[in-house]
Design a protein around this motif. Structure first.
Motif, PDB file in Angstrom:
ATOM      1  N   GLN A   1       0.871  -1.178   0.000  1.00 49.84           N
ATOM      2  CA  GLN A   1       0.000   0.000   0.000  1.00 49.84           C
ATOM      3  C   GLN A   1       0.913   1.235   0.000  1.00 49.84           C
ATOM      4  O   GLN A   1       1.823   1.318   0.823  1.00 49.84           O
ATOM      5  N   ALA A   2       0.681   2.148  -0.936  1.00 55.54           N
ATOM      6  CA  ALA A   2       1.639   3.246  -1.118  1.00 55.54           C
ATOM      7  C   ALA A   2       0.941   4.490  -1.648  1.00 55.54           C
ATOM      8  O   ALA A   2      -0.234   4.489  -1.995  1.00 55.54           O
ATOM      9  N   ASP A   3       1.730   5.590  -1.717  1.00 54.84           N
ATOM     10  CA  ASP A   3       1.342   6.883  -2.290  1.00 54.84           C
ATOM     11  C   ASP A   3      -0.015   7.361  -1.758  1.00 54.84           C
ATOM     12  O   ASP A   3      -0.926   7.667  -2.527  1.00 54.84           O
ATOM     13  N   PRO A   4      -0.185   7.464  -0.428  1.00 54.66           N
ATOM     14  CA  PRO A   4      -1.456   7.957   0.110  1.00 54.66           C
ATOM     15  C   PRO A   4      -1.604   9.461  -0.119  1.00 54.66           C
ATOM     16  O   PRO A   4      -0.631  10.188  -0.210  1.00 54.66           O
ATOM     17  N   ASN A   5      -2.857   9.904  -0.198  1.00 53.53           N
ATOM     18  CA  ASN A   5      -3.159  11.331  -0.282  1.00 53.53           C
ATOM     19  C   ASN A   5      -4.376  11.598   0.598  1.00 53.53           C
ATOM     20  O   ASN A   5      -5.338  10.826   0.577  1.00 53.53           O
ATOM     21  N   VAL A   6      -4.343  12.681   1.364  1.00 54.76           N
ATOM     22  CA  VAL A   6      -5.400  12.965   2.335  1.00 54.76           C
ATOM     23  C   VAL A   6      -5.988  14.343   2.067  1.00 54.76           C
ATOM     24  O   VAL A   6      -5.284  15.262   1.659  1.00 54.76           O
ATOM     25  N   GLN A   7      -7.317  14.477   2.266  1.00 56.26           N
ATOM     26  CA  GLN A   7      -8.003  15.746   2.061  1.00 56.26           C
ATOM     27  C   GLN A   7      -9.055  15.899   3.151  1.00 56.26           C
ATOM     28  O   GLN A   7      -9.668  14.915   3.591  1.00 56.26           O
ATOM     29  N   PHE A   8      -9.277  17.139   3.630  1.00 56.29           N
ATOM     30  CA  PHE A   8     -10.199  17.405   4.726  1.00 56.29           C
ATOM     31  C   PHE A   8     -11.552  17.856   4.199  1.00 56.29           C
ATOM     32  O   PHE A   8     -11.639  18.721   3.321  1.00 56.29           O
ATOM     33  N   ASP A   9     -12.624  17.230   4.712  1.00 55.97           N
ATOM     34  CA  ASP A   9     -14.007  17.609   4.436  1.00 55.97           C
ATOM     35  C   ASP A   9     -14.416  18.625   5.497  1.00 55.97           C
ATOM     36  O   ASP A   9     -14.739  18.263   6.631  1.00 55.97           O
ATOM     37  N   SER A  10     -14.387  19.919   5.141  1.00 58.61           N
ATOM     38  CA  SER A  10     -14.653  20.985   6.101  1.00 58.61           C
ATOM     39  C   SER A  10     -16.130  21.096   6.459  1.00 58.61           C
ATOM     40  O   SER A  10     -16.474  21.763   7.436  1.00 58.61           O
ATOM     41  N   VAL A  11     -17.014  20.454   5.699  1.00 63.85           N
ATOM     42  CA  VAL A  11     -18.445  20.504   5.989  1.00 63.85           C
ATOM     43  C   VAL A  11     -18.808  19.471   7.054  1.00 63.85           C
ATOM     44  O   VAL A  11     -19.492  19.760   8.037  1.00 63.85           O
ATOM     45  N   ASN A  12     -18.334  18.223   6.861  1.00 65.27           N
ATOM     46  CA  ASN A  12     -18.642  17.133   7.789  1.00 65.27           C
ATOM     47  C   ASN A  12     -17.539  16.901   8.815  1.00 65.27           C
ATOM     48  O   ASN A  12     -17.606  15.948   9.590  1.00 65.27           O
ATOM     49  N   ASN A  13     -16.504  17.743   8.778  1.00 66.36           N
ATOM     50  CA  ASN A  13     -15.436  17.715   9.780  1.00 66.36           C
ATOM     51  C   ASN A  13     -14.768  16.340   9.851  1.00 66.36           C
ATOM     52  O   ASN A  13     -14.649  15.742  10.917  1.00 66.36           O
ATOM     53  N   ARG A  14     -14.326  15.839   8.686  1.00 64.49           N
ATOM     54  CA  ARG A  14     -13.631  14.553   8.662  1.00 64.49           C
ATOM     55  C   ARG A  14     -12.637  14.519   7.502  1.00 64.49           C
ATOM     56  O   ARG A  14     -12.683  15.373   6.616  1.00 64.49           O
TER      57      ARG A  14
ATOM     58  N   LEU B   1      -7.187   1.402  -6.387  1.00 62.26           N
ATOM     59  CA  LEU B   1      -7.288   2.527  -5.464  1.00 62.26           C
ATOM     60  C   LEU B   1      -8.355   2.237  -4.412  1.00 62.26           C
ATOM     61  O   LEU B   1      -9.472   1.809  -4.735  1.00 62.26           O
ATOM     62  N   TYR B   2      -8.005   2.492  -3.144  1.00 62.72           N
ATOM     63  CA  TYR B   2      -8.929   2.328  -2.033  1.00 62.72           C
ATOM     64  C   TYR B   2      -8.917   3.609  -1.190  1.00 62.72           C
ATOM     65  O   TYR B   2      -7.980   4.413  -1.275  1.00 62.72           O
ATOM     66  N   GLY B   3      -9.956   3.787  -0.383  1.00 61.92           N
ATOM     67  CA  GLY B   3     -10.037   4.972   0.462  1.00 61.92           C
ATOM     68  C   GLY B   3     -10.744   4.663   1.772  1.00 61.92           C
ATOM     69  O   GLY B   3     -11.399   3.619   1.929  1.00 61.92           O
ATOM     70  N   ARG B   4     -10.622   5.604   2.726  1.00 61.73           N
ATOM     71  CA  ARG B   4     -11.299   5.449   4.008  1.00 61.73           C
ATOM     72  C   ARG B   4     -11.473   6.826   4.640  1.00 61.73           C
ATOM     73  O   ARG B   4     -10.650   7.714   4.442  1.00 61.73           O
ATOM     74  N   LEU B   5     -12.557   6.974   5.404  1.00 56.86           N
ATOM     75  CA  LEU B   5     -12.882   8.229   6.059  1.00 56.86           C
ATOM     76  C   LEU B   5     -12.543   8.154   7.551  1.00 56.86           C
ATOM     77  O   LEU B   5     -12.696   7.089   8.180  1.00 56.86           O
ATOM     78  N   TYR B   6     -12.105   9.297   8.105  1.00 59.77           N
ATOM     79  CA  TYR B   6     -11.790   9.385   9.536  1.00 59.77           C
ATOM     80  C   TYR B   6     -12.364  10.687  10.081  1.00 59.77           C
ATOM     81  O   TYR B   6     -12.357  11.730   9.402  1.00 59.77           O
ATOM     82  N   ASP B   7     -12.867  10.621  11.330  1.00 63.66           N
ATOM     83  CA  ASP B   7     -13.328  11.860  11.946  1.00 63.66           C
ATOM     84  C   ASP B   7     -12.132  12.659  12.459  1.00 63.66           C
ATOM     85  O   ASP B   7     -10.984  12.235  12.358  1.00 63.66           O
ATOM     86  N   SER B   8     -12.396  13.836  13.026  1.00 64.17           N
ATOM     87  CA  SER B   8     -11.313  14.743  13.419  1.00 64.17           C
ATOM     88  C   SER B   8     -10.519  14.224  14.611  1.00 64.17           C
ATOM     89  O   SER B   8      -9.463  14.776  14.937  1.00 64.17           O
ATOM     90  N   ASN B   9     -10.985  13.142  15.249  1.00 61.93           N
ATOM     91  CA  ASN B   9     -10.243  12.524  16.344  1.00 61.93           C
ATOM     92  C   ASN B   9      -9.446  11.308  15.890  1.00 61.93           C
ATOM     93  O   ASN B   9      -8.854  10.611  16.717  1.00 61.93           O
TER      94      ASN B   9
ATOM     95  N   GLN C   1      -4.149   1.169 -11.382  1.00 63.66           N
ATOM     96  CA  GLN C   1      -4.450   2.552 -11.014  1.00 63.66           C
ATOM     97  C   GLN C   1      -3.513   2.938  -9.863  1.00 63.66           C
ATOM     98  O   GLN C   1      -3.370   2.178  -8.898  1.00 63.66           O
ATOM     99  N   CYS C   2      -2.866   4.084  -9.966  1.00 67.58           N
ATOM    100  CA  CYS C   2      -1.868   4.471  -8.965  1.00 67.58           C
ATOM    101  C   CYS C   2      -1.745   6.000  -8.906  1.00 67.58           C
ATOM    102  O   CYS C   2      -2.368   6.715  -9.677  1.00 67.58           O
ATOM    103  N   GLU C   3      -0.881   6.479  -7.964  1.00 64.26           N
ATOM    104  CA  GLU C   3      -0.578   7.902  -7.778  1.00 64.26           C
ATOM    105  C   GLU C   3      -1.854   8.751  -7.631  1.00 64.26           C
ATOM    106  O   GLU C   3      -2.089   9.708  -8.364  1.00 64.26           O
ATOM    107  N   PRO C   4      -2.751   8.426  -6.657  1.00 61.03           N
ATOM    108  CA  PRO C   4      -3.985   9.208  -6.519  1.00 61.03           C
ATOM    109  C   PRO C   4      -3.736  10.582  -5.899  1.00 61.03           C
ATOM    110  O   PRO C   4      -2.769  10.793  -5.175  1.00 61.03           O
ATOM    111  N   TRP C   5      -4.651  11.510  -6.184  1.00 61.07           N
ATOM    112  CA  TRP C   5      -4.645  12.848  -5.582  1.00 61.07           C
ATOM    113  C   TRP C   5      -6.104  13.272  -5.388  1.00 61.07           C
ATOM    114  O   TRP C   5      -6.948  13.013  -6.246  1.00 61.07           O
ATOM    115  N   VAL C   6      -6.398  13.955  -4.259  1.00 60.49           N
ATOM    116  CA  VAL C   6      -7.778  14.240  -3.861  1.00 60.49           C
ATOM    117  C   VAL C   6      -7.964  15.738  -3.652  1.00 60.49           C
ATOM    118  O   VAL C   6      -7.083  16.411  -3.113  1.00 60.49           O
ATOM    119  N   ALA C   7      -9.137  16.260  -4.077  1.00 58.08           N
ATOM    120  CA  ALA C   7      -9.559  17.636  -3.770  1.00 58.08           C
ATOM    121  C   ALA C   7     -10.999  17.588  -3.276  1.00 58.08           C
ATOM    122  O   ALA C   7     -11.788  16.736  -3.706  1.00 58.08           O
TER     123      ALA C   7
END
Length: 674
Positions: A13-26, A43-51, A68-74
Motif C-alpha cells: 500500500q503506497a502513495d497515500p493522499n489525504v483531504q479534509f471535508d470541512s463541511v462534515n469535519n472529517r 485505489l482504495y479509500g477510508r474516512l476518519y473523523d477529526s479525532n 491505477q496508482c498515484e492518486p490525488w484528492v480535492a
C-alpha cells in the motif's frame, strides 16, 4: 495520539493522499493498493473523523482492470463532494499511462462515470496528476506532466485542464510550462487563481529546482516563473505547497548535503521557503477635477457596414438592452434610414440584399442612470454550397495495445460543423453506418455504442463510417479516409495452463516446460520463467508459435553468468511460470511448484588427471588439459580430454586438489566452447 493503521492488507500500500471535508469535519485518505497483485494496483479509500476514528469501512475508489496508482484528492465544500485523479496503465512499471478522474460524494461513493483526462500511448505517458478546487469559481484545476516511462524518461511538459463541479470541461487541456519538468502540486491563490509548482531536473538528470506558475480561473498562464527553491545549491524534488495569511510555504526533499556510506544513497533532507507574492491588483491612476460640464442625457452609436460575402436576403433584427434605447436600420453609407424605430425580432425581409448599418439612440432623464446595450445583431439568409464536416471527437472505453479496446463496451463521439464557417446554413443531420450495414442517425446525447457479447466471443471489429448533411442539402463525402474509423474490442483475457510438469512434480535438470494457451483472438506470445522471476539473463524465454515450450537448463543459465546465481543452491523447491499475452495486451499467468532432484549435482564433475597453465583468481581457477578424465555426476557419462581444452572451475563450489600439474576431486566447472 497514537499512529493510525489505515490499511494492513497484504502486499504493498503506497502513495497515500489525504483531504479534509470541512463541511462534515472529517478526513478522506486514498491510496494505491497491490493486495490483488503487483501487476494490478487498485485505489482504495477510508474516512476518519477529526479525532482519528474511522467512519465506516474501506471504500473501493477504482478496482478496474490494469493498474491505477498515484492518486490525488480535492474537496468541494459547496457540493460536498471530492474529485480524485490518478494514473492508469496497462502495467505498473512501463504503462502506457493515462490520466483518469472521478467525482465522489462525501461518503466516497462515485458519482457518474470515470472521466478520461489524457490517453497515453506506447511513446507517450502522462504521470503525476494533481487536482485542487477553487471555491469562488466552483471549478477544479487538474495538472500533470507527459513523459516516456518505458524509455526511462520521467520529464516533460506541464499540462492543465479545468472542470466544473459536475465533471464537465470548462477549459480544455492547455500547456502550463514547456520543457523538462515533473511532479506538480496546486493551491488556490489570489481569490480565484491557482498556484502550480513543478520540478526541473539537474544537469545530471536527477533532483534540480522547484518552480511555480500562476494560472487564472479561465486557464490563462501568467508569463513569469517563480523559483521557489531560491538557493542555487538546491537539489530539490517532490515539492508540496500550503497557503495561509496571504503567504505560500513550499517544502521539498533535498540531497544537496552529501552523506558518507552507507547513507549516501538513501539520505535526504527537507528544506522549505516562505513566500509572499507581491502581485499588483491594478495600475496607478491619476485624476483631475475640472469645471462642471453640460449634462449629457442623449447619445447615439452607429455600427460599421454589415456586408456578408454570401448574402442572399436579410432575415430579422435582434437586440438585448436595458433602459430607453431606440434603433434604426441605415444603408451601408449611413446617410439613409431604411427602417426607423425597428424593434427586436422584427423582420428585415423587405430590404434588398445590400450592405446596411445599425444605429442606437440612448435617452435618459438623469445622469445617475445609463441605458445599457448588451448586444445587437441582424440575421441573414446566406448562399451555402459547401458541405459540412464531421470529425471524431473522442472514444470512451478502456484502451489496450495495438489499437484494441479491452472494455466490453466502447462509445464513439462525433462532432460536426458547417461551412462556410459562421455563415453556413447549419448542420441538419449526422449519419453513420457500421460495417457498411443500415444507415442510422447519430444521437449526440448517446454517441455510437459498440458492445461485445458472449455470443460474439467477447470480440468485435467495426468499420464506422460517418457524414453530415446541412440545412441547404449539401452532403459530406463519406468516402474520404477521415470519414471512417476502425474500432476493435477484445474484452476477454487469454488463458494459459502449464501442462508439463504438473504441480509439485519431481524433475531432473534439464527438463521441458510445456503450456497450452488459448484466446478468443490472436495470441501474441507465451513467456516462461523460473524463480527468482525476472532476474536471470535471457529470461523470460519468449515463444511466439505453438507448441509453447521451453527447455529449462539451470546450469546453462548459471554458467552464462560466470557465477552461481542461486537458482541451484537456494533450494530444490522452485516455482515455474507461464504467462500468455494477446494482441490487445491482456495477460494470464499460470504457476507450478516443482522439486528438482539433481539441482545440487547437475553440472558438477569428478576430474582426475594432468594439467598445465593454471591461473587462480578470487572467483575461479582456469587451466589447460594435458590428459584429464571427466565424469558428470548427474548422468555418470565419462569423457577424456587430451586436446588442450580450457577448464573453468568456480572457487565457491569445489572439493578436491588442483595443483600446478595435477587435479583430483569434485568441481563445479565447465569447458570453454562446450
Amino acid at each position: 495520539g497514537t499512529v493510525i493503521n489505515v490499511c494492513s492488507a497484504t502486499d504493498c500500500q503506497a502513495d497515500p493522499n489525504v483531504q479534509f471535508d470541512s463541511v462534515n469535519n472529517r478526513f478522506a485518505v486514498v491510496w494505491e493498493d497491490a493486495r490483488n497483485g503487483e501487476t494490478n494496483y487498485n485505489l482504495y479509500g477510508r474516512l476518519y473523523d477529526s479525532n482519528g476514528n474511522p467512519v465506516g469501512g474501506e471504500k473501493n475508489i477504482c478496482t478496474a482492470a490494469n493498474t491505477q496508482c498515484e492518486p490525488w484528492v480535492a474537496f468541494d465544500p459547496i457540493h460536498e463532494q471530492y474529485m480524485i485523479v490518478w494514473e492508469e496503465g496497462l502495467t505498473p512499471d512501463n504503462g502506457p499511462f493515462s490520466i483518469k478522474a472521478g467525482l465522489y460524494d462525501s461518503s466516497l461513493t462515485q458519482i457518474g462515470n470515470t472521466i478520461t483526462i489524457a490517453i497515453g500511448s506506447d511513446s507517450m505517458d502522462y504521470n503525476f496528476p494533481c487536482v485542487e478546487f477553487s471555491v469562488p469559481t466552483q471549478q477544479y484545476l487538474i495538472t500533470y506532466n507527459n513523459d516516456d516511462i518505458s524509455g526511462g524518461d520521467w520529464w516533460g511538459n506541464i499540462w492543465g485542464t479545468i472542470y466544473d463541479d459536475a465533471g464537465n470541461v470548462v477549459v480544455p487541456i492547455f500547456q502550463i510550462k514547456a520543457g523538462e519538468f515533473s511532479r506538480t502540486d496546486i493551491v488556490p491563490y489570489l481569490t480565484s487563481s491557482f498556484l502550480v509548482s513543478y520540478n526541473s531536473p539537474s544537469v545530471s538528470g536527477g533532483s534540480g529546482l522547484v518552480w511555480g506558475k500562476l494560472v487564472s480561473a479561465d486557464g490563462e498562464v501568467f508569463t513569469g516563473d517563480i523559483q521557489f527553491s531560491a538557493s542555487t545549491a538546491a537539489e530539490a524534488d517532490w515539492a508540496n505547497l500550503a497557503v495561509g495569511n496571504e503567504k505560500v510555504f513550499v517544502a521539498w526533499e533535498d540531497i544537496r548535503v552529501y552523506y558518507p556510506y552507507p547513507w549516501n544513497d538513501i539520505s535526504t533532507d527537507s528544506y522549505g521557503n516562505l513566500w509572499r507574492l507581491n502581485i499588483p491588483s491594478g495600475t496607478e491612476m491619476t485624476y483631475v477635477i475640472g469645471e462642471e460640464k453640460v449634462m449629457l442625457l442623449e447619445a447615439q452609436i452607429t455600427s460599421i457596414p454589415i456586408d456578408p460575402e454570401n448574402l442572399l436576403a436579410w432575415y430579422d433584427f435582434n437586440a438585448s438592452f436595458e433602459g430607453t434605447i431606440s434603433f434604426d436600420i441605415l444603408n451601408g453609407a449611413g446617410g439613409l434610414v431604411l427602417i426607423p424605430g425597428v424593434s427586436p425580432g422584427q423582420s428585415l425581409q423587405a430590404l434588398d440584399p445590400v450592405p446596411l448599418r445599425l444605429r442606437a439612440h440612448f435617452t435618459r432623464s438623469t445622469p445617475s442612470y445609463t441605458p445599457e446595450l448588451e448586444r445587437w445583431s441582424v440575421r441573414f439568409i446566406g448562399l451555402d454550397e459547401v458541405p459540412p464536416v464531421t470529425v471524431l471527437d473522442h472514444i470512451s472505453g478502456t484502451q489496450g495495445l495495438n489499437g484494441w479496446y479491452t472494455s466490453q463496451g466502447v462509445t464513439v463521439w462525433l462532432n460536426s460543423y458547417d461551412l462556410p464557417e459562421g455563415t453556413g446554413s447549419g448542420v441538419n443531420h449526422t449519419y453513420y453506418s457500421l460495417n457498411g450495414a443500415q444507415i442510422q442517425e447519430y444521437d449526440s446525447g448517446n454517441g455510437i455504442s459498440l458492445v461485445v457479447t458472449q455470443d460474439m466471443q467477447w470480440m468485435g471489429v467495426w468499420e464506422v463510417n460517418f457524414w453530415s448533411v446541412d440545412r441547404s442539402g449539401n452532403a459530406e463525402d463519406n468516402t474520404q479516409p477521415d470519414n471512417t474509423i476502425t474500432i476493435k474490442i477484445d474484452a476477454e483475457r487469454p488463458y494459459v495452463e502449464i501442462a508439463e510438469p504438473v504441480d509439485e512434480q519431481q524433475v531432473n535438470l534439464p527438463f521441458w516446460i510445456r503450456a497450452n494457451a488459448t484466446d478468443n483472438g490472436v495470441i501474441d506470445r507465451v513467456e516462461f520463467d523460473i524463480e527468482p522471476f525476472g532476474q536471470h539473463p535471457g529470461l523470460p524465454f519468449v515463444d511466439t508459435e505453438p507448441p509453447y515450450e521451453w527447455l529449462c537448463n539451470v546450469s546453462d543459465m548459471r554458467m552464462s553468468e560466470g557465477s552461481n546465481d542461486g537458482a541451484q543452491t537456494a533450494g530444490i523447491n522452485k516455482m515455474i511460470r507461464a504467462r500468455v499475452y494477446d494482441e490487445s495486451g491482456q495477460v494470464w499467468t499460470d504457476e507450478h511448484w516443482i522439486w528438482i532432484n539433481n539441482a545440487e549435482s547437475f553440472g558438477k564433475r569428478f576430474l582426475i588427471g594432468f594439467l598445465k597453465d593454471r591461473n587462480i583468481s578470487d572467483t575461479q581457477i582456469t587451466f589447460t588439459t594435458r590428459c584429464i578424465l571427466s565424469i558428470t555426476l548427474d548422468s555418470f557419462i565419462p569423457a577424456m580430454y587430451t586436446s588442450h581444452e580450457q577448464f573453468v572451475i568456480l572457487q565457491s563450489n569445489r572439493l578436491g586438489y588442483i595443483g600446478p600439474l595435477g587435479i583430483i576431486g569434485f568441481f563445479d566447472t565447465h569447458v570453454v566452447g562446450e
